[in-house]
Design a protein around this motif. Structure first.
Motif, mmCIF file in Angstrom:
data_model
loop_
_atom_site.group_PDB
_atom_site.id
_atom_site.type_symbol
_atom_site.label_atom_id
_atom_site.label_comp_id
_atom_site.label_asym_id
_atom_site.label_seq_id
_atom_site.Cartn_x
_atom_site.Cartn_y
_atom_site.Cartn_z
ATOM 1 N N VAL A 5 0.839 -1.203 0.000
ATOM 2 C CA VAL A 5 0.000 0.000 0.000
ATOM 3 C C VAL A 5 0.869 1.246 0.000
ATOM 4 O O VAL A 5 0.644 2.189 -0.778
ATOM 5 C CB VAL A 5 -0.944 -0.002 1.223
ATOM 6 C CG1 VAL A 5 -1.645 1.352 1.370
ATOM 7 C CG2 VAL A 5 -1.973 -1.116 1.107
ATOM 8 N N ALA A 6 1.882 1.261 0.874
ATOM 9 C CA ALA A 6 2.768 2.427 0.959
ATOM 10 C C ALA A 6 3.492 2.657 -0.367
ATOM 11 O O ALA A 6 3.673 3.809 -0.804
ATOM 12 C CB ALA A 6 3.774 2.231 2.085
ATOM 13 N N ALA A 7 3.912 1.567 -1.022
ATOM 14 C CA ALA A 7 4.598 1.696 -2.308
ATOM 15 C C ALA A 7 3.667 2.275 -3.364
ATOM 16 O O ALA A 7 4.076 3.121 -4.175
ATOM 17 C CB ALA A 7 5.133 0.337 -2.751
ATOM 18 N N ALA A 8 2.400 1.849 -3.351
ATOM 19 C CA ALA A 8 1.426 2.359 -4.319
ATOM 20 C C ALA A 8 1.169 3.847 -4.089
ATOM 21 O O ALA A 8 1.058 4.634 -5.045
ATOM 22 C CB ALA A 8 0.124 1.575 -4.226
ATOM 23 N N VAL A 9 1.074 4.252 -2.820
ATOM 24 C CA VAL A 9 0.850 5.667 -2.497
ATOM 25 C C VAL A 9 2.053 6.503 -2.934
ATOM 26 O O VAL A 9 1.905 7.578 -3.532
ATOM 27 C CB VAL A 9 0.573 5.837 -0.992
ATOM 28 C CG1 VAL A 9 0.580 7.319 -0.611
ATOM 29 C CG2 VAL A 9 -0.756 5.199 -0.622
ATOM 30 N N SER A 10 3.265 6.017 -2.655
ATOM 31 C CA SER A 10 4.472 6.762 -3.038
ATOM 32 C C SER A 10 4.580 6.901 -4.546
ATOM 33 O O SER A 10 4.927 7.983 -5.065
ATOM 34 C CB SER A 10 5.717 6.047 -2.490
ATOM 35 O OG SER A 10 5.738 6.061 -1.078
ATOM 36 N N ALA A 11 4.277 5.836 -5.263
ATOM 37 C CA ALA A 11 4.336 5.884 -6.724
ATOM 38 C C ALA A 11 3.322 6.878 -7.276
ATOM 39 O O ALA A 11 3.611 7.615 -8.229
ATOM 40 C CB ALA A 11 4.091 4.486 -7.304
ATOM 41 N N LEU A 12 2.142 6.908 -6.669
ATOM 42 C CA LEU A 12 1.123 7.865 -7.112
ATOM 43 C C LEU A 12 1.556 9.296 -6.829
ATOM 44 O O LEU A 12 1.401 10.186 -7.684
ATOM 45 C CB LEU A 12 -0.199 7.576 -6.409
ATOM 46 C CG LEU A 12 -1.316 8.596 -6.641
ATOM 47 C CD1 LEU A 12 -1.689 8.656 -8.116
ATOM 48 C CD2 LEU A 12 -2.531 8.266 -5.781
ATOM 49 N N ASP A 13 2.098 9.530 -5.637
ATOM 50 C CA ASP A 13 2.549 10.889 -5.307
ATOM 51 C C ASP A 13 3.606 11.365 -6.311
ATOM 52 O O ASP A 13 3.574 12.524 -6.764
ATOM 53 C CB ASP A 13 3.126 10.920 -3.895
ATOM 54 C CG ASP A 13 2.049 10.833 -2.817
ATOM 55 O OD1 ASP A 13 0.863 11.014 -3.150
ATOM 56 O OD2 ASP A 13 2.413 10.579 -1.650
ATOM 57 N N LEU A 14 4.522 10.494 -6.675
ATOM 58 C CA LEU A 14 5.556 10.875 -7.634
ATOM 59 C C LEU A 14 4.959 11.128 -9.013
ATOM 60 O O LEU A 14 5.376 12.064 -9.718
ATOM 61 C CB LEU A 14 6.629 9.788 -7.707
ATOM 62 C CG LEU A 14 7.540 9.676 -6.474
ATOM 63 C CD1 LEU A 14 8.501 8.505 -6.628
ATOM 64 C CD2 LEU A 14 8.316 10.973 -6.252
#
Length: 272
Positions: free
Chosen positions: A175-184
């Motif tokens: 989940v954290a990886a998906a959120v970080s990828a979206l933010d970028l």
């Protein structure tokens, strides 16, 4: 099951179904049912036709109650009492295995309930060390408790808790990886000059709703409120502007334009 009094002359008079119900500790309805299916029938009758139980009948009833209490079904009890199964220990061992399995299942259920309770009360079932490893050094471990105080009585907190209770640290990492990828991706779009309201910005706004669904379902109106908070709340604004200066305001505009495209006035949108 109650024991029979020594001075009761059951051999002479027998017992009525009501008396047997009291002494044996089962309902009259159960006694009638066992009579109807031939499992335990009274052996005597009064001149008026009422059935009476003898000492032998009561002994059979006692055995039925004992076997029923250890979980045997009525068909298995009949087989044991009538001798149609020679391996009584085997039947009891099989029942013991079923009881053991049921106990293990109840233990798992109890553990699941404990996690659900903890998730509703704490939100995030991760240690402080796990949270730092998964969400990064900028993560504040007090945030879940703050969110619980602020949103604990909402349906969204309940949905979040249900997801949290079932989620492993590895799943939280995803989940954290998906959120970080979206933010970028959002920040890169802003840097590339993508205008809020355009196809690319709208696609990223939809992706935000999809990624956010890992916490709870997010309607477009709720997304407007969330983006508004990202810009207005100092802690959120600092986080997003730390990714790219002006990110919080750009994202809020992108969400507003997407909402308008779906017939929603951002100025009047509420958390629903």
């Amino acid at each position: 099951m109650r024991s029979m009094p020594d001075d009761l002359d059951i051999d002479l008079d027998g017992l009525t179904v009501g008396q047997v119900s009291t002494w044996v500790g089962v309902t009259v309805r159960a006694l009638h049912h066992w009579d109807e299916i031939g499992l335990a029938r009274p052996s005597l009758r009064t001149p008026a036709g009422y059935r009476l139980y003898t000492a032998g009948d009561l002994e059979r009833l006692h055995r039925i109650v004992v076997y029923r209490e250890v979980g045997l079904g009525l068909d298995k009890i009949r087989a044991v009492l009538d001798g149609s199964t020679a391996d009584v220990p085997g039947a009891l061992r099989a029942q013991r295995a079923q009881v053991t399995e049921r106990i293990e299942r109840l233990h798992r259920l109890g553990a699941g309930l404990d996690r659900m309770i903890d998730a509703h009360e704490r939100g995030l079932l991760l240690t402080v060390e796990q949270q730092a490893a998964i969400f990064g050094s900028g993560w504040n471990p007090d945030w879940p408790a703050q969110a619980r105080r602020r949103y604990g009585d909402t349906p969204q907190w309940q949905q979040y808790a249900e997801r949290s209770a079932a989620r492993s640290p590895e799943e939280w990492q995803a989940v954290a990886a998906a959120v970080s990828a979206l933010d970028l991706a959002l920040a890169d779009a802003m840097d590339a000059g993508v205008e809020p309201g355009g196809p690319e910005a709208n696609r990223l706004v939809e992706r935000h709703r999809e990624v956010f669904a890992a916490y709870f379902p997010l309607s477009r109106r709720m997304q407007v409120c969330l983006a508004r908070m990202y810009e207005a709340d100092p802690a959120y604004a600092a986080h997003y502007d730390g990714i790219r200066p002006g990110f919080a305001a750009w994202f809020r505009r992108a969400v507003d334009e997407s909402a308008r495209a779906h017939g929603i006035d951002p100025a009047t949108a509420t958390w629903e």
